[in-house]
Design a protein around this motif. Structure first.
Motif, PDB file in Angstrom:
ATOM      1  N   CYS A 149      53.773  32.573  38.528  1.00 19.58           N
ATOM      2  CA  CYS A 149      54.537  31.963  37.438  1.00 19.58           C
ATOM      3  C   CYS A 149      53.629  31.977  36.203  1.00 19.58           C
ATOM      4  CB  CYS A 149      54.930  30.524  37.782  1.00 19.58           C
ATOM      5  SG  CYS A 149      55.556  29.577  36.380  1.00 19.58           S
ATOM      6  N   PRO A 150      54.024  32.652  35.116  1.00 21.19           N
ATOM      7  CA  PRO A 150      53.144  32.735  33.934  1.00 21.19           C
ATOM      8  C   PRO A 150      52.757  31.368  33.374  1.00 21.19           C
ATOM      9  CG  PRO A 150      54.914  34.332  33.754  1.00 21.19           C
ATOM     10  CD  PRO A 150      55.237  33.470  34.956  1.00 21.19           C
ATOM     11  N   LEU A 153      53.438  26.698  36.807  1.00 22.37           N
ATOM     12  CA  LEU A 153      54.089  25.423  37.074  1.00 22.37           C
ATOM     13  C   LEU A 153      54.079  25.130  38.565  1.00 22.37           C
ATOM     14  CD1 LEU A 153      57.157  25.892  34.707  1.00 22.37           C
ATOM     15  CD2 LEU A 153      55.035  24.645  34.242  1.00 22.37           C
ATOM     16  N   CYS A 158      60.682  26.193  34.927  1.00 24.60           N
ATOM     17  CA  CYS A 158      60.784  25.742  33.533  1.00 24.60           C
ATOM     18  C   CYS A 158      62.228  25.697  33.070  1.00 24.60           C
ATOM     19  CB  CYS A 158      59.973  26.664  32.623  1.00 24.60           C
ATOM     20  SG  CYS A 158      60.616  28.357  32.548  1.00 24.60           S
ATOM     21  N   ALA A 161      64.622  30.821  33.149  1.00 19.33           N
ATOM     22  CA  ALA A 161      64.928  32.113  33.791  1.00 19.33           C
ATOM     23  C   ALA A 161      66.345  32.574  33.426  1.00 19.33           C
ATOM     24  CB  ALA A 161      64.792  31.987  35.301  1.00 19.33           C
ATOM     25  N   CYS A 166      62.098  36.108  34.879  1.00 19.57           N
ATOM     26  CA  CYS A 166      61.200  35.188  34.173  1.00 19.57           C
ATOM     27  C   CYS A 166      61.381  35.302  32.661  1.00 19.57           C
ATOM     28  CB  CYS A 166      59.758  35.508  34.564  1.00 19.57           C
ATOM     29  SG  CYS A 166      58.539  34.554  33.638  1.00 19.57           S
ATOM     30  N   GLU A 167      61.409  34.137  31.979  1.00 15.43           N
ATOM     31  CA  GLU A 167      61.592  34.183  30.517  1.00 15.43           C
ATOM     32  C   GLU A 167      60.344  34.711  29.811  1.00 15.43           C
ATOM     33  OE1 GLU A 167      62.302  30.637  28.406  1.00 15.43           O
ATOM     34  OE2 GLU A 167      60.450  29.638  29.024  1.00 15.43           O
ATOM     35  N   VAL A 168      59.204  34.582  30.442  1.00 14.69           N
ATOM     36  CA  VAL A 168      57.968  35.077  29.821  1.00 14.69           C
ATOM     37  C   VAL A 168      57.828  36.582  30.048  1.00 14.69           C
ATOM     38  CG1 VAL A 168      55.446  34.904  29.812  1.00 14.69           C
ATOM     39  CG2 VAL A 168      56.847  32.850  30.152  1.00 14.69           C
ATOM     40  N   CYS A 174      61.735  35.472  38.545  1.00 13.17           N
ATOM     41  CA  CYS A 174      61.184  34.119  38.375  1.00 13.17           C
ATOM     42  C   CYS A 174      60.563  33.688  39.704  1.00 13.17           C
ATOM     43  CB  CYS A 174      62.290  33.147  37.968  1.00 13.17           C
ATOM     44  SG  CYS A 174      61.783  31.414  38.089  1.00 13.17           S
ATOM     45  N   ALA A 175      59.283  33.381  39.666  1.00 12.91           N
ATOM     46  CA  ALA A 175      58.584  32.998  40.897  1.00 12.91           C
ATOM     47  C   ALA A 175      59.245  31.786  41.544  1.00 12.91           C
ATOM     48  CB  ALA A 175      57.123  32.704  40.586  1.00 12.91           C
ATOM     49  N   TRP A 176      59.712  30.850  40.726  1.00  8.35           N
ATOM     50  CA  TRP A 176      60.291  29.625  41.287  1.00  8.35           C
ATOM     51  C   TRP A 176      61.639  29.875  41.951  1.00  8.35           C
ATOM     52  CZ3 TRP A 176      58.876  25.276  43.206  1.00  8.35           C
ATOM     53  CH2 TRP A 176      57.605  24.817  42.917  1.00  8.35           C
TER      54      TRP A 176
HETATM   55  S1  SF4 Z   1      61.015  31.587  34.296  1.00  3.07           S
HETATM   56 FE1  SF4 Z   1      60.205  31.052  36.336  1.00  3.07          FE
HETATM   57  S2  SF4 Z   1      58.337  32.289  36.619  1.00  3.07           S
HETATM   58 FE2  SF4 Z   1      58.883  32.369  34.439  1.00  3.07          FE
HETATM   59  S3  SF4 Z   1      57.684  30.744  33.482  1.00  3.07           S
HETATM   60 FE3  SF4 Z   1      59.667  29.844  34.018  1.00  3.07          FE
HETATM   61  S4  SF4 Z   1      59.423  28.967  36.080  1.00  3.07           S
HETATM   62 FE4  SF4 Z   1      57.684  30.352  35.722  1.00  3.07          FE
END
Ligand code: SF4
Ligand code: SF4
Length: 203
Positions: A149-150, A153, A158, A161, A166-168, A174-176
């Protein structure tokens, strides 16, 4: 070479307190060289777990835990793994993550991963393990948010997503979302009830 150190045995026993029929996977590369996952350490782990009342069904020593490509490849080496109710991996965090990818059986780490030791043999390793020195990846279904997760967290997503990406880094899942799906499939969403302190976030 990845540098790992062994967790205190009492911590391993606490992690495994509700588990039995345990299978041990060592690592005949980095972990073996550092005496935290080679054959002598695997055999010692088996003995200590059995002395503590645990049933260890067997063990295997792949060339490298991070090179495991499928559960079938482990079954070929030792078929009794089919009966495992829990697996302990004596390797670095990336080895634990790779094994977690190929099985729904709970996977625990006996080691903490401290550093790359100057170089890494596989590009994939830093993406899977941030070498935090206190391996808690079991609580996340083997998908480490400290590395994947960038925002690193530990207490959930966050919320940014989009369509599972992942938004980053929209190139990555998205890892979560992956963590949630893995724990849901394993019937272990209860692990997400643990609240991590801010200071436990990786720096
Ligand atoms: S979208 Fe998912 S992987 Fe990306 S920063 Fe948010 S929680 Fe972490
Ligand atoms: S918790 Fe994550 S970063 Fe830390 S050693 Fe385990 S896999 Fe690596």
């Amino acid at each position: 070479m990845i540098i790992s150190s062994a967790k205190p045995f009492e911590e391993i026993l606490e992690l495994l307190k509700d588990e039995n029929d345990i299978f041990i996977i060592g690592c005949n590369t980095c972990a073996a060289r550092q005496h935290v996952g080679g054959e002598p350490e695997v055999i010692e782990m088996q003995q200590r777990l059995e002395e503590a009342g645990k049933h260890v069904i067997g063990w295997v020593l792949p060339t490298a835990a991070c090179s495991v490509t499928s559960y079938d490849s482990l079954i070929e080496k030792n078929p009794v793994i089919r009966d495992a109710k829990a697996i302990i991996v004596m390797a670095c965090g990336s080895g634990v993550s790779i094994v977690s990818r190929v099985t729904e059986v709970p996977v625990y780490s006996s080691n903490n991963t401290d550093s790359l030791g100057g170089r890494s043999q596989g590009e994939v390793i830093p993406e899977l393990c941030a070498m935090c020195g206190d391996c808690t990846v079991y609580y996340f279904g083997g998908i480490c948010p400290k590395a994947q997760c960038p925002k690193q967290l530990l207490n959930g997503p966050c919320g940014g997503a989009i369509d599972g990406k992942c938004e980053v880094d929209p190139e990555k899942d998205c890892a979560w979302e992956l963590i949630y799906k893995k724990l849901e499939k394993a019937g272990r969403l209860d692990l997400l009830e643990k609240v991590w302190d801010a200071e436990e976030d990786i720096e």
